[in-house]
Write an enzyme that holds these catalytic residues in place. Sequence first.
Site, mmCIF file in Angstrom:
data_model
loop_
_atom_site.group_PDB
_atom_site.id
_atom_site.type_symbol
_atom_site.label_atom_id
_atom_site.label_comp_id
_atom_site.label_asym_id
_atom_site.label_seq_id
_atom_site.Cartn_x
_atom_site.Cartn_y
_atom_site.Cartn_z
ATOM 1 N N CYS A 101 -4.960 -7.271 -3.576
ATOM 2 C CA CYS A 101 -5.334 -7.056 -2.413
ATOM 3 C C CYS A 101 -6.431 -8.227 -2.113
ATOM 4 O O CYS A 101 -6.797 -8.802 -3.228
ATOM 5 C CB CYS A 101 -6.025 -5.743 -2.338
ATOM 6 S SG CYS A 101 -6.626 -5.418 -0.683
ATOM 7 N N HIS A 102 -6.669 -8.396 -0.923
ATOM 8 C CA HIS A 102 -7.574 -9.308 -0.379
ATOM 9 C C HIS A 102 -8.941 -8.969 0.147
ATOM 10 O O HIS A 102 -9.702 -9.720 0.754
ATOM 11 C CB HIS A 102 -6.976 -10.332 0.638
ATOM 12 C CG HIS A 102 -6.219 -9.641 1.843
ATOM 13 N ND1 HIS A 102 -5.217 -9.713 1.962
ATOM 14 C CD2 HIS A 102 -6.847 -8.614 2.364
ATOM 15 C CE1 HIS A 102 -4.522 -9.144 3.035
ATOM 16 N NE2 HIS A 102 -5.514 -8.075 3.215
ATOM 17 N N ASN B 163 0.786 -1.207 -0.038
ATOM 18 C CA ASN B 163 0.313 -0.005 -0.077
ATOM 19 C C ASN B 163 0.786 1.280 -0.138
ATOM 20 O O ASN B 163 1.889 1.088 0.446
ATOM 21 C CB ASN B 163 -1.017 0.007 1.106
ATOM 22 C CG ASN B 163 -1.931 -1.054 1.139
ATOM 23 O OD1 ASN B 163 -2.804 -1.178 0.018
ATOM 24 N ND2 ASN B 163 -2.365 -1.780 2.025
ATOM 25 N N TYR C 256 -12.237 7.137 4.202
ATOM 26 C CA TYR C 256 -12.013 7.339 2.875
ATOM 27 C C TYR C 256 -13.188 8.169 2.599
ATOM 28 O O TYR C 256 -13.424 8.820 1.395
ATOM 29 C CB TYR C 256 -12.298 6.198 1.887
ATOM 30 C CG TYR C 256 -11.144 5.071 2.293
ATOM 31 C CD1 TYR C 256 -10.098 5.557 2.701
ATOM 32 C CD2 TYR C 256 -11.584 3.824 1.986
ATOM 33 C CE1 TYR C 256 -9.179 4.323 3.002
ATOM 34 C CE2 TYR C 256 -10.569 2.748 2.374
ATOM 35 C CZ TYR C 256 -9.398 3.312 2.755
ATOM 36 O OH TYR C 256 -8.596 2.040 2.946
ATOM 37 N N HIS D 160 -9.705 -0.585 -2.030
ATOM 38 C CA HIS D 160 -10.247 -0.399 -0.845
ATOM 39 C C HIS D 160 -11.481 0.501 -0.880
ATOM 40 O O HIS D 160 -12.274 0.971 0.191
ATOM 41 C CB HIS D 160 -9.255 0.269 -0.044
ATOM 42 C CG HIS D 160 -8.103 -0.298 0.537
ATOM 43 N ND1 HIS D 160 -7.184 -0.009 1.069
ATOM 44 C CD2 HIS D 160 -8.068 -1.900 0.622
ATOM 45 C CE1 HIS D 160 -6.163 -0.985 1.469
ATOM 46 N NE2 HIS D 160 -6.878 -2.118 1.065
#
Length: 488
Positions: A170-171, A149, A258, A201
């Site tokens: 990414c998971h 990241n 975010y 994300h």
Amino acid sequence: MSFKIAIIGAGSVGFTKKLFTDILCVPEFRDVEFALTDLSERNLQMIKSILDRVVEFNRLPTKVTATTDRRAALEGARYIISCVRVGGLEAYADDIRIPLKYGIDQCVGDTICAGGILYGQRNIPVILDFCKDILEVAEPGAKFLNYANPMAMNTWAAIEYGRVDTVGLCHGVQHGADQIAEVLGAKSRTELDYVCSGINHQTWFIDLRLNGRKIGKDELVAAFEAHPVYSQQEKLRIDVLKRFGVYSTESNGHLSEYLPWYRKRPDEITRWIDMSDWIHGETGGYLRYSTETRNWFETEFPQFLESAARPIDPAKRSNEHASHILEALETNRVYRGHFNVKNNGIITNLPQDAIIESPGFVDRFGINMASGITLPEACAATCISSINVQRMSVHAAISGDIDLLKLAVLHDPLVGAVSTPEEVWQMVDEMVVAQARWLPQYADAVPAAKERLSKSRIKTREWAGAARRDVRSIEELRAEKTALKQAV
């Protein structure tokens, strides 16, 4: 099959071991070479001894090397996996601590917001060094798999400026799908078919089908609100689901930072988060978790080494994308996953230059993305706000333009909801000065930033945040793990 895989930042011990054993679950990959590289000789030797134990116990021909010479590790590599955290926990602590002085309370701080943007400034020059080495000494056409990241910024820089074949992994999608399958009563995630698309994300489950039956918003909301655990841990995500009509991949804590609405005031933070685990919104939660994990590993290393002497079990192969991508590319067994790549028409209502995360299929011809996806308008609007911040952040990192960096931070959704322009300008000066050793592109800007800080009259405060917890001692962690075992 015999080829070389280089892992940069291999001192991330637990994750490196997971990638290693995942890849060795593929029978054809038993003869590959793993080249580990890291800045820390001590961490390298620790992880090498663990992987050597895995190889020895399973009687494999796999070769494992470790070196602090990155170019030597990359030489001849077909695949390069990055797990780096530039500046380590020391710089990361400043990503959380300094914004708190200006009222910005982050849970993770590794994607956007003030912490994620500065994290990107540290990472991008190093990512470009990786790309230079890959082009010069790796196998021609080598593929760069970035796990580090801030995912979108790192991948953006590697593709646009590094000119290397790069995919970001990414998971978050897998974890979100597991939750949805559970609340809907599925026996396994294989019963759930989904299209998840957006940016890393901030990816959205825009189509859900359980055993072929389409799942709508109302059914999903009811399922989450009825769940005894998620109804408390994911209050913010459920609220976004109600308003946007689709579920986000990211945890309560990740998603909260975010958006401009849920972490803008201390009372709002405590209303929406859950303190049962860091990932649900705790102030600086991931920093605390990472610090405890490092301390635990260093203290309990003999236990980690002993546990490595176990059979590799393909049934326990994780859902991390890397091993599945390599298997598809090398054996032509098709794999479907969600990958971070440049948009170029994949998502119709996001900018073309953005790094998006969306479904794709992998076979021997490469990663082939499903194109023509259109996000719901609210999801697109939220993603675009972040993309604009990411773009400015990448360009600032490349140019060393501190004014552009300040504009990127100013336009961040949560920063803009909390701080004035004057506060943002001072905060960025403070962060750049504090992290100067990891920000070579800003070397010429540091003296002037120091001068401005010496004359500033903007008041700050020493604030731990709305929901901060202390780092637990090894004794406390050991007692907790013992209690959990006894409970089971």
